[in-house]
Design a protein around this motif. Sequence first.
Motif, short mmCIF file in Angstrom:
data_model
loop_
_atom_site.label_atom_id
_atom_site.label_comp_id
_atom_site.label_asym_id
_atom_site.label_seq_id
_atom_site.Cartn_x
_atom_site.Cartn_y
_atom_site.Cartn_z
N LEU A 207 16.76 23.71 6.45
CA LEU A 207 15.86 23.25 5.39
C LEU A 207 14.42 23.63 5.70
O LEU A 207 13.96 23.51 6.83
N TRP A 209 10.81 22.53 4.01
CA TRP A 209 10.24 21.64 3.02
C TRP A 209 9.41 22.40 1.99
O TRP A 209 9.42 22.07 0.80
N GLU A 210 8.72 23.44 2.44
CA GLU A 210 7.91 24.23 1.51
C GLU A 210 8.77 24.87 0.43
O GLU A 210 8.34 25.07 -0.71
N ASP A 212 12.23 23.79 -0.23
CA ASP A 212 13.22 22.87 -0.80
C ASP A 212 12.65 21.52 -1.24
O ASP A 212 13.34 20.75 -1.90
N GLY A 213 11.41 21.23 -0.85
CA GLY A 213 10.85 19.91 -1.11
C GLY A 213 10.80 19.53 -2.58
O GLY A 213 11.13 18.40 -2.95
N ARG A 217 12.58 16.24 -4.23
CA ARG A 217 11.81 15.19 -4.92
C ARG A 217 12.34 14.95 -6.32
O ARG A 217 12.48 13.81 -6.77
N ASP A 243 13.31 18.10 10.48
CA ASP A 243 12.16 18.48 9.65
C ASP A 243 11.36 17.20 9.36
O ASP A 243 11.81 16.32 8.63
N SER A 245 8.76 16.56 7.58
CA SER A 245 8.37 16.32 6.18
C SER A 245 9.52 15.68 5.40
O SER A 245 9.31 14.75 4.62
N LEU A 246 10.73 16.17 5.63
CA LEU A 246 11.89 15.58 4.96
C LEU A 246 12.09 14.15 5.43
O LEU A 246 12.33 13.25 4.62
N ARG A 247 11.99 13.93 6.72
CA ARG A 247 12.21 12.58 7.25
C ARG A 247 11.16 11.61 6.72
O ARG A 247 11.49 10.47 6.35
N PHE A 249 9.58 11.81 3.90
CA PHE A 249 9.89 11.58 2.49
C PHE A 249 11.04 10.60 2.35
O PHE A 249 10.99 9.65 1.56
#
Length: 277
Positions: A207, A209-210, A212-213, A217, A243, A245-247, A249
């Motif tokens: 993944l 985030w840039e 798949d984010g 969302r 990741d 950023s995923l965590r 979120f």
Amino acid sequence: MKPGSNINYGSLSTLIQELIDFEQELEENRHSLDFDLGLIMERGRGIRYMSTPPDVIPFARAGVDGLQYGFLTDFGIIADPAQAPVVCVSPMHWNGVWLVARNLQEFLSIVYTDNSPLIHYYEHTDAYLHDLARRQAPVYDERRQMVRELFRTRFGIQPIEDMVRYIKELRITRRRSIAVQTLNGLGVVPLSSEQHVHTPFSLPDTLLWERDGKRIRQFFLKASVESRLAFIRDAQTKHLFTDCSLRTFVTAQLRTMGMPDAADHLDESYYTVVMES
């Protein structure tokens, strides 16, 4: 350290403490709950691995391969661990977790009867039977047998008469209780009273985030609670929460869904990794 000071075991607090006391008594007499029965009680907060589901409360370890045992609360649906099934969490196994018992008392019965289903994941019961047939007859050990009998009488253990049947019924019951299947087999039970339609999310193996984010969302804005939790189970199975950023979120989403304990537990799994490294 008394159980409950860091972990809430609900109505099981007394039984958990009795197991800890029993373990200490054995050690004082040069015996071992670990060596003789393959069980080590958590005497503090208990470690959480990256594979420890956020709705699992650890209470013991196996002493091999980092295996730990915990109560599956189904994201807070089960308020009292006494009503919760027991899972094994394995940091080395491909799916990280599997169901092993309906409750703590039956877990203790498996510890006494044959703990191999607790330390090995048998995809099919035939695999268990094959393993059983290959084992050599255990050498009689008077000291170990004494510890086993002390354990049986102290905790009112009833041996499992048919382990194959037990494993089958345990898995069938779980499959019938879940609303959404997940990669690790635990699934997600119905959490909302409303009729929901599961929205599957195709998770990548890696993944970014840039990249798949935005899609994630949008998914969390529209999907049912059950579908969002299935996403979380599958993302954990694929080790995508490395990741940050995923965590971040997902933990925010868990809090929004009224699941702050699960959010804290997910974060804690990764704080432990950072502290150990």
